[in-house]
Design an enzyme around this catalytic site. Structure first.
Site, PDB file in Angstrom:
ATOM      1  N   GLU A 126      37.405  33.451  29.541  1.00 22.32           N
ATOM      2  CA  GLU A 126      37.702  34.412  28.469  1.00 22.32           C
ATOM      3  C   GLU A 126      36.406  34.866  27.805  1.00 22.32           C
ATOM      4  OE1 GLU A 126      40.622  35.534  28.550  1.00 22.32           O
ATOM      5  OE2 GLU A 126      41.553  33.907  29.698  1.00 22.32           O
ATOM      6  N   GLU A 178      37.997  41.468  35.309  1.00 22.16           N
ATOM      7  CA  GLU A 178      38.089  40.162  35.969  1.00 22.16           C
ATOM      8  C   GLU A 178      36.790  39.804  36.676  1.00 22.16           C
ATOM      9  OE1 GLU A 178      40.427  37.612  36.119  1.00 22.16           O
ATOM     10  OE2 GLU A 178      41.220  38.689  34.392  1.00 22.16           O
TER      11      GLU A 178
END
Lengths: 499, 499
Positions: free
Chosen positions: A265, A294
């Protein structure tokens, strides 16, 4: 209309969109962090209206006229204004194709679906979720036609999450993955297993929280602009380039679960925090695509976070946070343990090597669902068959099977492939970065500033100023899935197959 | 326009207002609970836009026309629709009476004033705040004329916070308070002081949190609809009748600080949670006035929470939560300690008996300020004189004197009296409740369900469906300040003056 006036309207429009998005994000954040349990209804009413107002704003014919006017004057616009206009026009065209009442109905459906999915997962009851999921699939098939009626429905959805990709692109990608990785995983499965038992000793939450703080520091995340919270499923939520929130989930008997959530994250957060100030409050003020996002999270998580130099750098600190748990462990043992491969049931807990196959299974199911060749009721059977075929694991129940992910309950079909693409893009970024600078020397000293700077320059700063394909070309060169499969083959051959 | 269509528009308008309020509340809640430090700017941009959109919606001429139309058809409306129309019309008239440029200027002034006040308070520098405060007073005098030009300015302002009250009403109230309570406080000051030193032992936060959970249970607050959080200043924030949040602030060396915050905010929460479902998402879906709201919080906090039967009921549990701290304490000692009277400087920390006088001082000053008989520059001298006269305390500086409250910096003149009225209303509610049912038997067993039901029936359910004066008449009968002063006189005579 005067150009100046039009530009003023362009700014106001985007600021209002920012305000609605901020409101919706805040309500969402609240719902998964602090809201009491039985409060979805009232929040759903508010969110439905705000989403509706936001949609009404973006679909107003005056916006269409404004964007037409600006498109016609594109030579007089700055590059940023031109790109704002382009992206907004894309949104406008797409949204004006979805009838407002359907959009509102859909928003309320996803709100409801989230609750139903939670209950269904909790009670391992796919039948409970099935009717809602069927509605969600039907909505998405219909919406796909609104998005781009010239494309096959699933291609249209894929294009929403990762513009420029389609089934052809992904079939090629997953084809390489299947060909190269399935045999590798099989070979690894025959080799002696790595011992990671010390990762599952008792790691008190309080010590893990301090470890998270340390990791945030290593990642270079300024706590005045990025908090870390706790949710069942870790995520990153960005308000603007000064305000990003990440969450993690602590498990007492698994120190790496939260550790790699924080790094993952954190990678998303660094992207959002690195976007240029002059793009703030515009349509371009966010990461450009799921795949590129991502690529950033997985770059930090796997390519750096699971590298030998990184583990060697942080291991002495880990021993300070967890002296009893790690006194009999070496950095090399830690490196091997965090890279243990074990085909398993849960995507979010999968290791670096098998992760991609979890995604491939979802891709194949979605492709058929949206393509109309698979009924919702048959998902569990297909899911279980593919898990056995690719990963060699038997799925004991739907809770650990097709009910595990929240994506479908949120109406996201076509999202999953971006996870795998991100990993592949990341591997190519690393190879390019290695051409430009000494990556591993600083990493072995726990210094990620050079990496941060490279990623900010090549990717982060642009937000959505460049098209996804241009960002990827900028940072990766031509897309070549074998760079990714070669990287994995080298790494896991060394770890498992050479002794 | 058809009536049906108008009613549809009425519903839509109110739902939109609900959605904007929900968004602003969520962003506010985030800002005081979890947001990172340096993020005010981006949130401010979003909140400014959302507040602007909400105001634009309410001041649109089409809304004026709609409300005119509905007012003209009031015989055909249900009572609830009629009241919605009335309240919205009041909002509309008020918002549209203030010229847009003056409103903008005032908004900017209050923004600035908040900063200036913070600095002035921090540095104990009234002169810094004075020029801004002068402007705020002038604006409010002028706005009073917009609100209701037939009333004296301060009456018009009072009416904004507690409709139906005016200086005549409050002079009568505070006259009784002054006559009855000033001598009582003086007498109490001469009596031997109650020992409350054990309240200031070390009370670990974790144990206090469990105690809060227990208090929430005693109050009958369903955790699925009401969470408890932590903020510097405790508050209640309501989204709707299914979703209310309260906060508290724990102090390690003061167990009653959080205890009575929880009970006070819990009283506010019970009000909002008790409002009828059919009023949700309308203008009537909230507590009817500041005074009635305070009557509920103070009812639970003081009339019940500081009563002997309540303390006797919960004390054994308190001893379980704090065994070491309270092993040498009796329930009677606890009862006396939580009712210790000590004239002091700070309103928000005042005890039940002296609290009202803090408010009276502010009332007297505001009355003269808005009436034009007191200059801003003379506030500190008057403030200090009145504190000495009524409470017998010397004010050492303006930080702990006339700069302590934020209200004036936010432009609120006429707000304070509602705090004191709430206490007085509460005392009358208690007397009426005692006529209707056995209050103290159940309370002595820790059972507050009867009280909850009575308050819900008489007050909570109506939200803003009835006018404040009707709610008060419903629950209190005719307003009689001596009921309140008699209650205090009896209680504190027994505690301090009879031995």
């Amino acid at each position: 209309m005067e150009l100046n006036e039009a530009l003023q309207q362009l700014e106001t429009l985007q600021k209002k969109m920012y305000a609605y998005n901020t409101a919706l994000s805040s309500l969402y954040l609240d719902s998964v962090t602090t809201a009491p349990g039985d409060t979805a209804e009232g929040r759903g009413v508010a969110m439905g209206i705000l989403a509706g107002e936001s949609q009404k704003l973006m679909t107003d014919p005056s916006v269409g006229n404004l964007l037409e006017f600006l498109s016609a004057h594109s030579q007089e616009l700055t590059f940023s204004q031109k790109r704002q206009t382009e992206e907004l026009k894309r949104d406008y065209d797409q949204l004006t194709r979805i009838p407002a009442d359907e959009y509102m109905e859909y928003t309320m459906l996803t709100n409801e679906a989230s609750d139903v999915w939670h209950k269904a997962k909790e009670t391992d009851d796919f039948e409970l979720f099935r009717p809602v999921l069927e509605k969600l699939v039907e909505f998405n098939k219909k919406f796909a036609g609104y998005y781009d009626s010239t494309k096959k429905p699933y291609d249209a959805l894929l294009n929403e999450y990762e513009r420029g990709t389609d089934m052809e692109y992904l079939d090629r990608f997953f084809g390489t993955v299947r060909e190269k990785l399935v045999p590798l995983i099989h070979a690894v499965g025959q080799a002696p297993q790595i011992d990671d038992s010390f990762l599952h000793r008792h790691y008190p939450i309080e010590a893990q929280k301090k470890f998270s703080d340390y990791l945030m520091e290593v990642l270079g995340l300024d706590r005045n602009h990025c908090t870390i919270g706790e949710t069942e499923h870790p995520f990153t939520l960005e308000f603007n380039n000064q305000d990003v929130r990440i969450t993690t989930n602590y498990m007492e008997n698994n120190v790496t679960s939260s550790m790699y959530s924080v790094i993952h994250e954190g990678g998303h957060a660094k992207y959002e925090l690195g976007i240029r100030d002059d793009l703030q409050y515009t349509r371009l003020a966010g990461g450009v695509s799921m795949g590129v996002h991502e690529s950033q999270s997985r770059f930090y998580e796997n390519l750096i976070g699971r590298s030998r130099p990184f583990i060697e750098a942080i291991f002495p600190k880990m021993q300070e946070f967890f002296p009893e748990q790690l006194s009999d462990v070496t950095a090399e043992q830690m490196y091997r343990a965090v890279n243990r491969v074990e085909p398993s049931l849960i995507r979010t807990e999968a290791d670096e090597l098998t992760y991609c196959l979890h995604v491939m299974i979802r891709y194949e199911i979605e492709k058929q669902l949206i393509g109309g060749t698979l009924a919702v009721k048959d998902i569990p059977a297909v899911w279980n068959r593919l898990y056995e075929e690719y990963l060699g694991v038997k799925v004991p129940n739907d809770r650990e099977g097709c009910l595990q992910d929240s994506h479908w309950s949120g109406g996201s079909f076509g999202y999953f492939p971006s996870y795998a693409l991100g990993s592949a893009y990341g591997a190519q970024m690393l190879r390019n970065m290695e051409q430009d600078m000494d990556v591993w020397g600083p990493v072995s000293r726990g210094d990620l500033t050079g990496i941060s700077a490279w990623l900010k320059e090549k990717i982060h700063q642009y937000g959505s100023l460049l098209e996804p394909a241009d960002v990827i070309k900028n940072a990766c060169g031509e897309f070549d899935p074998t760079v990714y499969t070669d990287y994995l083959t080298d790494k896991y051959t060394e770890l498992y197959l050479k002794r």
